[in-house]
Design a protein around this motif. Structure first.
Motif, mmCIF file in Angstrom:
data_model
loop_
_atom_site.group_PDB
_atom_site.id
_atom_site.type_symbol
_atom_site.label_atom_id
_atom_site.label_comp_id
_atom_site.label_asym_id
_atom_site.label_seq_id
_atom_site.Cartn_x
_atom_site.Cartn_y
_atom_site.Cartn_z
ATOM 1 N N LYS A 60 0.831 -1.209 0.000
ATOM 2 C CA LYS A 60 0.000 0.000 0.000
ATOM 3 C C LYS A 60 0.864 1.256 0.000
ATOM 4 O O LYS A 60 0.531 2.246 -0.672
ATOM 5 C CB LYS A 60 -0.917 -0.001 1.231
ATOM 6 C CG LYS A 60 -2.026 -1.031 1.160
ATOM 7 C CD LYS A 60 -3.079 -0.807 2.235
ATOM 8 C CE LYS A 60 -2.505 -0.977 3.629
ATOM 9 N NZ LYS A 60 -3.552 -0.803 4.672
ATOM 10 N N ASN A 63 2.016 1.849 -3.562
ATOM 11 C CA ASN A 63 1.012 2.091 -4.602
ATOM 12 C C ASN A 63 -0.075 3.060 -4.178
ATOM 13 O O ASN A 63 -1.058 3.238 -4.915
ATOM 14 C CB ASN A 63 0.353 0.772 -5.011
ATOM 15 C CG ASN A 63 1.283 -0.115 -5.815
ATOM 16 O OD1 ASN A 63 1.605 0.161 -6.962
ATOM 17 N ND2 ASN A 63 1.739 -1.197 -5.188
ATOM 18 N N CYS A 64 0.049 3.693 -3.018
ATOM 19 C CA CYS A 64 -0.983 4.633 -2.566
ATOM 20 C C CYS A 64 -1.086 5.796 -3.565
ATOM 21 O O CYS A 64 -0.074 6.285 -4.087
ATOM 22 C CB CYS A 64 -0.648 5.147 -1.167
ATOM 23 S SG CYS A 64 -1.915 6.254 -0.486
ATOM 24 N N GLU A 65 -2.297 6.229 -3.834
ATOM 25 C CA GLU A 65 -2.523 7.290 -4.815
ATOM 26 C C GLU A 65 -1.990 8.628 -4.345
ATOM 27 O O GLU A 65 -1.796 9.538 -5.160
ATOM 28 C CB GLU A 65 -4.020 7.393 -5.120
ATOM 29 C CG GLU A 65 -4.562 6.162 -5.839
ATOM 30 C CD GLU A 65 -6.047 6.276 -6.142
ATOM 31 O OE1 GLU A 65 -6.638 7.311 -5.744
ATOM 32 O OE2 GLU A 65 -6.607 5.359 -6.771
ATOM 33 N N ALA A 78 -6.308 1.891 -4.413
ATOM 34 C CA ALA A 78 -5.220 0.926 -4.258
ATOM 35 C C ALA A 78 -5.180 0.374 -2.834
ATOM 36 O O ALA A 78 -5.040 -0.843 -2.622
ATOM 37 C CB ALA A 78 -3.891 1.580 -4.618
ATOM 38 N N GLU A 81 -8.309 -1.933 -2.171
ATOM 39 C CA GLU A 81 -8.265 -3.190 -2.920
ATOM 40 C C GLU A 81 -7.161 -4.113 -2.399
ATOM 41 O O GLU A 81 -7.329 -5.342 -2.390
ATOM 42 C CB GLU A 81 -8.067 -2.899 -4.411
ATOM 43 C CG GLU A 81 -9.294 -2.283 -5.075
ATOM 44 C CD GLU A 81 -9.096 -2.087 -6.566
ATOM 45 O OE1 GLU A 81 -7.982 -2.386 -7.057
ATOM 46 O OE2 GLU A 81 -10.040 -1.631 -7.243
ATOM 47 N N PHE A 87 -6.353 -6.448 -5.574
ATOM 48 C CA PHE A 87 -5.576 -5.498 -6.362
ATOM 49 C C PHE A 87 -4.777 -6.283 -7.398
ATOM 50 O O PHE A 87 -4.026 -7.205 -7.069
ATOM 51 C CB PHE A 87 -4.647 -4.700 -5.444
ATOM 52 C CG PHE A 87 -3.989 -3.530 -6.111
ATOM 53 C CD1 PHE A 87 -4.737 -2.475 -6.595
ATOM 54 C CD2 PHE A 87 -2.607 -3.481 -6.265
ATOM 55 C CE1 PHE A 87 -4.130 -1.380 -7.203
ATOM 56 C CE2 PHE A 87 -1.995 -2.401 -6.871
ATOM 57 C CZ PHE A 87 -2.756 -1.339 -7.346
ATOM 58 N N ASP A 89 -2.249 -5.630 -9.295
ATOM 59 C CA ASP A 89 -0.794 -5.502 -9.336
ATOM 60 C C ASP A 89 -0.121 -5.967 -8.043
ATOM 61 O O ASP A 89 1.080 -5.740 -7.863
ATOM 62 C CB ASP A 89 -0.406 -4.041 -9.621
ATOM 63 C CG ASP A 89 -0.792 -3.616 -11.032
ATOM 64 O OD1 ASP A 89 -0.688 -4.471 -11.933
ATOM 65 O OD2 ASP A 89 -1.200 -2.464 -11.214
ATOM 66 N N TYR A 90 -0.888 -6.552 -7.133
ATOM 67 C CA TYR A 90 -0.316 -7.142 -5.926
ATOM 68 C C TYR A 90 -0.664 -8.633 -5.935
ATOM 69 O O TYR A 90 -1.833 -9.024 -5.827
ATOM 70 C CB TYR A 90 -0.873 -6.472 -4.673
ATOM 71 C CG TYR A 90 -0.388 -7.117 -3.381
ATOM 72 C CD1 TYR A 90 0.939 -7.015 -2.982
ATOM 73 C CD2 TYR A 90 -1.270 -7.830 -2.576
ATOM 74 C CE1 TYR A 90 1.382 -7.606 -1.813
ATOM 75 C CE2 TYR A 90 -0.841 -8.419 -1.398
ATOM 76 C CZ TYR A 90 0.482 -8.317 -1.024
ATOM 77 O OH TYR A 90 0.920 -8.905 0.133
ATOM 78 N N SER A 117 -2.761 -0.930 -13.020
ATOM 79 C CA SER A 117 -3.400 0.226 -12.385
ATOM 80 C C SER A 117 -2.545 0.837 -11.290
ATOM 81 O O SER A 117 -2.824 1.960 -10.861
ATOM 82 C CB SER A 117 -4.755 -0.191 -11.773
ATOM 83 O OG SER A 117 -4.555 -1.237 -10.819
ATOM 84 N N GLY A 118 -1.555 0.157 -10.839
ATOM 85 C CA GLY A 118 -0.750 0.671 -9.741
ATOM 86 C C GLY A 118 0.559 1.266 -10.210
ATOM 87 O O GLY A 118 0.844 1.398 -11.406
#
Length: 695
Positions: A60, A63-65, A78, A81, A87, A89-90, A117-118
């Motif tokens: 997280k 990949n946090c926004e 992110a 999910e 998620f 991509d994880y 997406s990440g």
């Protein structure tokens, strides 16, 4: 709505809510804050300490926004999910079920593509040590130089099985087991949030059963809530876990301290009636003994809110520190022997009886004088033990002559030494018996109860009473009493009787011992003694040291050498003759005597491995047996001279070799061969070692 277990519901969502892994959190937080991101991390530790949780929090954070941060928001797509496990991509891969080279090849083929997406593709491989050797080899190149958008997180409970080639490519973090206090504190917060009543001792039992795993603690808490119908009491948790009530163990230790085998058996029967585990009982007993030993060494370490604090302090004052260590050793080793016992009950009872049997029964200490007569002082373990000798019925009435010399005793003198000198009884040794080389093995008759010296119950100041055998003190005022018979003299001197089990063997110290120990023979002119009486009087204050002095007398009679008499020149001969083998023998032969100070012996050896070898303990034991006392051995490392057994042996061998070569050179037959036939002696062919004649 489906019930979510506590272990999943209360899984930490950020670094600040993670319990007990501050060292890992600090390193990862600083790395994320400074953007110094490695491409592969390895988390190791036992089950339930937070490896998967750390992996998700780290994913997280990456990949946090809001950006790469050590404090993910937890609300963006992110973060939510990843917490929900969807998620794209994880990827969490279980290496126990995907351990082959095909699965690893497929994963690495997908790693080359950019994240969907990440910001990063994060591959978390759990139980990575389960991968095959080919799978490890397949991932080495990608693990060392992955694409910029790929991060690897590996987790394992057994890092020893991971190849070093993989370890060298990762940042390794060792997650620690949770402490009991941290587990209890977290459980309190969870139960407060869940509005479930609880007792702190119950949470301590759950933390102990969890063995450092927070997930196990939460799972056991779920089970305890269901078992106790939502009321976590100590009794309910004990019933669920099948653990031992600590009060039973306290009663067991109190019975052991009192030497009561009957009470010990009652505790064992109580545990059997409750159907409790004896393996767990021995384990809990060892833990309790360790806490007692800590209290004895460092008082005040037991928390005041501990329900056993008062009992631990009381037992720490009753048990001797050596007894606590002995009981602990028996409890620990008996757990391993329970599988060999006919049943666990018999093994547990025998372990407790072994604790009783291995503790020596101490003889009563000499009583301190009091206004109503000396009181008998007993050790804690003498409550139920059999007396060492028959108890007298009553003290005989002293004759009028016994008070003839009481004037000096009645004079006021506040010092304890005078009280001991005036009130301590005496043992009169017959001159003929003292002159004999040995005491008869069996007296003529067993003394009756009235003949046994009633030294314990005699009134203060009475010189009629006699102390236990072996206590020789001065008697300035004799009692007009008939001469003792042979049996009485033998009993007074401590002669054993085969039928009277209460008497112990005791030798009468000879004149040489008393001279060395500072004792004065009572000669003519002294009250209560003559040359034929053989009475001896100890110096003032010697009563307390009479028992160690008797052992010193036995040591002197056996002519045992003393460490202070040993010299550096005599040490090589002694070192070569000691009954030693292996490293201990080599340490003795290679060492040099530096001297002794009391019982402290100092040696020097030129080989460091010998100075630190286990043979030091064996050499110390053999030296203690040789000198007849407990030796403290100190081995220094340094250069040695010619005063070692090894150096002496080498010099002797060189001398023998020289003599052998000279003898061959002077042999007439050899000289004839050399002079007439041109023969020569081959160098090195002459050996001074004698050949085996049997061969």
């Amino acid at each position: 709505m489906t019930y979510l277990v506590l272990a999943r519901k209360w899984r930490p969502r950020s670094f600040d809510t993670l319990i007990g892994q501050d060292h890992v959190v600090r390193a990862l937080t600083h790395a994320l804050s400074t953007q110094r991101l490695h491409h592969a991390w390895l988390f190791t530790g036992t089950r339930g300490v937070g490896k998967t949780t750390l992996s998700r929090i780290l994913a997280k954070s990456l990949n946090c926004e809001t950006g790469i941060t050590a404090t993910p928001c937890g609300t963006c797509r992110a973060c939510t999910e990843i917490d929900a496990g969807r998620f794209v991509d994880y990827v969490e891969l279980d290496a126990a079920s995907n351990r082959g080279v095909e699965e690893m090849t497929q994963l690495l083929e997908q790693a080359v593509y950019a994240p969907g997406s990440g910001r990063f593709k994060v591959y978390m491989i759990d139980e990575v040590h389960m991968l095959t050797g080919h799978a490890f080899n397949a991932m080495l190149k990608t693990l060392e130089e992955p694409p910029p958008h790929v991060k690897f997180i590996l987790a394992t409970t057994d890092p020893q099985k991971i190849p070093v080639t993989v370890l060298s490519r990762c940042l390794q973090f060792n997650l620690k087991q949770m402490t009991g206090e941290s587990i209890v504190g977290h459980l309190k917060e969870v139960l407060d949030q869940e509005s479930i009543p609880f007792e702190t001792p119950a949470l301590r039992l759950l933390a102990q059963a969890a063995s450092g795993s927070m997930r196990d603690a939460l799972s056991l808490t779920d089970q305890a809530i269901a078992y106790s119908a939502g009321n976590l009491t100590g009794e309910a948790v004990q019933g669920m876990l099948g653990t031992i009530d600590q009060r039973h163990l306290v009663e067991l230790l109190q019975a052991l301290a009192a030497g009561s085998a009957a009470k010990v058996l009652d505790v064992a029967n109580e545990l059997a009636a409750r159907g409790l585990s004896y393996t767990g009982a021995l384990g809990d007993l060892a833990v309790l003994l360790s806490r007692i030993a800590i209290q004895q060494r460092i008082p005040g370490t037991i928390p005041a809110d501990d329900p056993l604090a008062e009992d631990i302090v009381q037992l720490a004052g009753v048990l001797h520190p050596d007894q606590a260590q002995l009981f602990y050793s028996v409890a620990v080793h008996s757990r391993q022997e329970l599988s060999l016992a006919p049943d666990e009950y018999a093994g547990f009872v025998m372990a407790c009886l072994r604790m009783l049997a291995l503790v020596p029964v101490n003889a009563p200490a000499p009583p301190a004088p009091g206004p109503t007569g000396p009181a008998r002082a007993e050790s804690p373990g003498m409550a139920d033990a059999a007396p060492l000798r028959p108890e007298p019925e009553a003290a005989p009435e002293p004759s009028p002559a016994a008070f003839a010399g009481q004037a000096e005793a009645a004079s006021p003198e506040p010092t304890p030494a005078r009280a001991l000198r005036n009130e301590a009884p005496a043992v009169r040794v017959n001159a003929e018996a003292a002159a004999r080389p040995a005491i008869p093995a069996r007296p003529a008759a067993i003394p009756e109860a009235d003949d046994v010296p009633a030294w314990e119950d005699a009134p203060q100041g009475s010189s009629q009473a006699s102390p236990p055998a072996g206590h020789a003190v001065r008697q300035d005022h004799p009692v007009n009493a008939p001469a003792p018979t042979t049996a009485q003299a033998s009993a007074a001197a401590g002669t054993p009787d085969d039928d009277a089990g209460g008497f112990e063997t005791m030798h009468i110290p000879d004149q040489e011992y008393f001279d060395d120990a500072g004792y004065e023979p009572i000669g003519l002119g002294d009250s209560g003694g003559d040359e034929a009486s053989g009475d001896f009087a100890p110096p003032q204050g010697a009563q307390e040291d009479i028992v160690p002095a008797l052992f010193a007398a036995e040591r002197k009679k056996a002519k045992a050498p003393r460490p202070r008499d040993m010299t550096a020149q005599a040490w090589p001969a002694l070192a070569a003759s000691l009954p030693l083998t292996g490293l201990a023998a080599e340490l003795a032969r290679q060492s040099e005597w530096l001297g002794s100070q009391g019982e402290q012996v100092t040696l020097r050896v030129a080989i460091r491995t010998l100075a630190e070898s286990p043979g030091k303990a064996r050499l110390r034991t053999v030296l203690s047996e040789y000198f007849g006392t407990v030796i403290q051995l100190d081995v220094e490392y340094g250069a040695t001279g010619d005063e070692t057994a090894h150096a002496v042996e080498q010099m002797q061998r060189a001398e023998r070799q020289k003599e052998a070569e000279q003898a061959v050179a002077n042999d007439p037959f050899v000289q004839t061969l050399v002079n007439e036939f041109g023969a020569q002696v081959v160098p090195g062919s002459i050996s001074a070692t004698p050949r085996n004649r049997a061969a």
